[in-house]
Design a protein around this motif. Sequence first.
Motif, PDB file in Angstrom:
ATOM      1  N   PHE A  52       0.827  -1.174  -0.005  1.00 35.28           N
ATOM      2  CA  PHE A  52      -0.226   0.025   0.058  1.00 35.28           C
ATOM      3  C   PHE A  52       0.875   1.248  -0.010  1.00 35.28           C
ATOM      4  CE2 PHE A  52      -2.112  -3.148   2.968  1.00 35.28           C
ATOM      5  CZ  PHE A  52      -2.814  -3.928   1.548  1.00 35.28           C
ATOM      6  N   HIS A  53       1.950   1.297  -1.020  1.00 39.81           N
ATOM      7  CA  HIS A  53       2.886   2.426  -1.040  1.00 39.81           C
ATOM      8  C   HIS A  53       2.258   3.728  -1.470  1.00 39.81           C
ATOM      9  CE1 HIS A  53       3.106   0.612  -4.807  1.00 39.81           C
ATOM     10  NE2 HIS A  53       4.161   1.537  -5.218  1.00 39.81           N
ATOM     11  N   GLU A  54       2.697   4.629  -1.548  1.00 42.84           N
ATOM     12  CA  GLU A  54       2.218   6.145  -2.141  1.00 42.84           C
ATOM     13  C   GLU A  54       0.678   6.077  -2.051  1.00 42.84           C
ATOM     14  OE1 GLU A  54       3.616   5.795  -6.465  1.00 42.84           O
ATOM     15  OE2 GLU A  54       5.675   5.430  -5.864  1.00 42.84           O
ATOM     16  N   PHE A  55       0.348   5.951  -1.045  1.00 42.18           N
ATOM     17  CA  PHE A  55      -1.011   6.072  -0.456  1.00 42.18           C
ATOM     18  C   PHE A  55      -1.537   7.500  -0.383  1.00 42.18           C
ATOM     19  CE2 PHE A  55       1.694   5.785   3.001  1.00 42.18           C
ATOM     20  CZ  PHE A  55       1.442   6.830   3.873  1.00 42.18           C
ATOM     21  N   ASP A  56      -0.547   8.675  -0.436  1.00 45.08           N
ATOM     22  CA  ASP A  56      -1.102   9.724  -0.415  1.00 45.08           C
ATOM     23  C   ASP A  56      -1.316  10.416  -2.033  1.00 45.08           C
ATOM     24  OD1 ASP A  56       1.716   9.545  -0.897  1.00 45.08           O
ATOM     25  OD2 ASP A  56       2.463  11.240   0.057  1.00 45.08           O
ATOM     26  N   GLY A  57      -1.277   9.549  -2.829  1.00 40.14           N
ATOM     27  CA  GLY A  57      -1.698   9.732  -4.304  1.00 40.14           C
ATOM     28  C   GLY A  57      -3.015   9.164  -4.640  1.00 40.14           C
ATOM     29  N   ASP A  58      -3.463   9.380  -5.866  1.00 38.52           N
ATOM     30  CA  ASP A  58      -4.765   8.585  -6.029  1.00 38.52           C
ATOM     31  C   ASP A  58      -4.844   7.658  -7.181  1.00 38.52           C
ATOM     32  OD1 ASP A  58      -6.169  10.221  -4.228  1.00 38.52           O
ATOM     33  OD2 ASP A  58      -6.277  12.042  -5.370  1.00 38.52           O
ATOM     34  N   TRP A  59      -3.309   7.409  -7.394  1.00 37.29           N
ATOM     35  CA  TRP A  59      -3.211   6.273  -8.762  1.00 37.29           C
ATOM     36  C   TRP A  59      -3.500   4.906  -8.338  1.00 37.29           C
ATOM     37  CZ3 TRP A  59      -0.009  10.229  -7.534  1.00 37.29           C
ATOM     38  CH2 TRP A  59       1.108   9.863  -6.376  1.00 37.29           C
ATOM     39  N   PHE A  60      -3.239   4.504  -6.977  1.00 32.00           N
ATOM     40  CA  PHE A  60      -3.661   2.930  -6.525  1.00 32.00           C
ATOM     41  C   PHE A  60      -5.178   3.281  -5.915  1.00 32.00           C
ATOM     42  CE2 PHE A  60       1.083   3.176  -6.428  1.00 32.00           C
ATOM     43  CZ  PHE A  60       1.180   2.423  -7.617  1.00 32.00           C
ATOM     44  N   TRP A  61      -5.811   1.989  -5.735  1.00 30.21           N
ATOM     45  CA  TRP A  61      -6.845   2.003  -5.170  1.00 30.21           C
ATOM     46  C   TRP A  61      -7.103   1.828  -3.621  1.00 30.21           C
ATOM     47  CZ3 TRP A  61      -6.808  -2.333  -1.973  1.00 30.21           C
ATOM     48  CH2 TRP A  61      -6.027  -3.337  -2.237  1.00 30.21           C
ATOM     49  N   TRP A  62      -5.913   1.947  -2.934  1.00 33.84           N
ATOM     50  CA  TRP A  62      -5.703   2.399  -1.570  1.00 33.84           C
ATOM     51  C   TRP A  62      -5.299   3.904  -1.328  1.00 33.84           C
ATOM     52  CZ3 TRP A  62      -2.428  -1.280  -4.176  1.00 33.84           C
ATOM     53  CH2 TRP A  62      -1.341  -0.754  -4.565  1.00 33.84           C
ATOM     54  N   GLY A  63      -5.352   4.524  -2.400  1.00 35.62           N
ATOM     55  CA  GLY A  63      -4.872   5.919  -2.170  1.00 35.62           C
ATOM     56  C   GLY A  63      -5.729   6.928  -1.221  1.00 35.62           C
ATOM     57  N   GLN A  64      -5.524   7.823  -0.936  1.00 36.69           N
ATOM     58  CA  GLN A  64      -6.235   8.597   0.181  1.00 36.69           C
ATOM     59  C   GLN A  64      -7.593   9.052  -0.344  1.00 36.69           C
ATOM     60  OE1 GLN A  64      -3.896  12.247   1.001  1.00 36.69           O
ATOM     61  NE2 GLN A  64      -4.010  13.055  -1.088  1.00 36.69           N
ATOM     62  N   SER A  65      -7.870   9.066  -1.580  1.00 34.44           N
ATOM     63  CA  SER A  65      -9.190   9.406  -1.941  1.00 34.44           C
ATOM     64  C   SER A  65     -10.289   8.475  -1.857  1.00 34.44           C
ATOM     65  CB  SER A  65      -9.290   9.991  -3.510  1.00 34.44           C
ATOM     66  OG  SER A  65      -8.470  11.318  -3.557  1.00 34.44           O
ATOM     67  N   PHE A  66      -9.659   7.204  -1.733  1.00 37.77           N
ATOM     68  CA  PHE A  66     -10.466   6.054  -1.739  1.00 37.77           C
ATOM     69  C   PHE A  66     -10.770   5.300  -0.349  1.00 37.77           C
ATOM     70  CE2 PHE A  66      -8.380   6.206  -5.969  1.00 37.77           C
ATOM     71  CZ  PHE A  66      -9.240   6.890  -6.604  1.00 37.77           C
ATOM     72  N   CYS A  67     -10.364   5.817   0.645  1.00 35.44           N
ATOM     73  CA  CYS A  67     -10.465   5.394   1.890  1.00 35.44           C
ATOM     74  C   CYS A  67     -10.218   6.347   2.891  1.00 35.44           C
ATOM     75  CB  CYS A  67      -9.533   3.969   1.978  1.00 35.44           C
ATOM     76  SG  CYS A  67      -7.640   4.384   2.064  1.00 35.44           S
TER      77      CYS A  67
END
Length: 245
Positions: A52-67
């Motif tokens: 769950f790296h780079e979670f402060d972006g929105d390019w992964f489904w665990w990004g900060q906009s999605f949880c």
Amino acid sequence: MTQFQRENALKSILPGGENHDYYKLKLDKITSFTESLVGSNGALVPIIFRPFHEFDGDWFWWGQSFCTIEEYVQLWQLTVTYLKNTLSVNNMLFAFSPDNRFFSESEYLARYSRDDFVAIMGMDNYGNFNNQGQAGVERANQKLKIVSDLTEERVKIASLTETRYFVTLIENGAIPGFFTNNLFEALTHNDVKIGFTMFWYNYQDKYCTPVPGLPSANDFMEFVSKPKVILADDLPEMYRLPPNS
């Protein structure tokens, strides 16, 4: 992934979610792999797991906009607890690794779990090294200083978990002194103490780490010859305590 999938993927693997059992099967598969990593002495090989790296972006489904922060922390703790306590994985160091979007300790720690769930504190940083000149170097160093100070305080390992500057033959030329000046200054200035750095990999038509004959090869060789830089194959014996220790 659709927008709906992005917004619900993480929630769906938490306890009570429709994909929770499926997620545990994936962790079972990871465990099978880690248990196969055995050295010539018969002992398990220690590895770094950086979920769950780079979670402060929105390019992964665990990004900060999605949880939410609470959901992210819950997933982190669930993952570590299931691997360590349920599956008895004991050759894995867990690395916490946001992107470079933080500017303070509080921002860095916004989604940090408790200390007993993390062994390595790092960051991924591509942007500050992407032809940003001295200003980018200084920003990278300031963020690494935050990581370095936190790890010293919490007795963790500090790291620059992903970085690179892509050089291509047509679009992006090599930055003169990128390794010996830019990167080295970011990693060492202001008494920064970084345990390890990982470069992204090379492609057929562009590279992060030069091979002999490429324009920045000499710069890289000068960088790795500096006293504070050690390549993986030059590391001392780390798993044997010195005498009288």
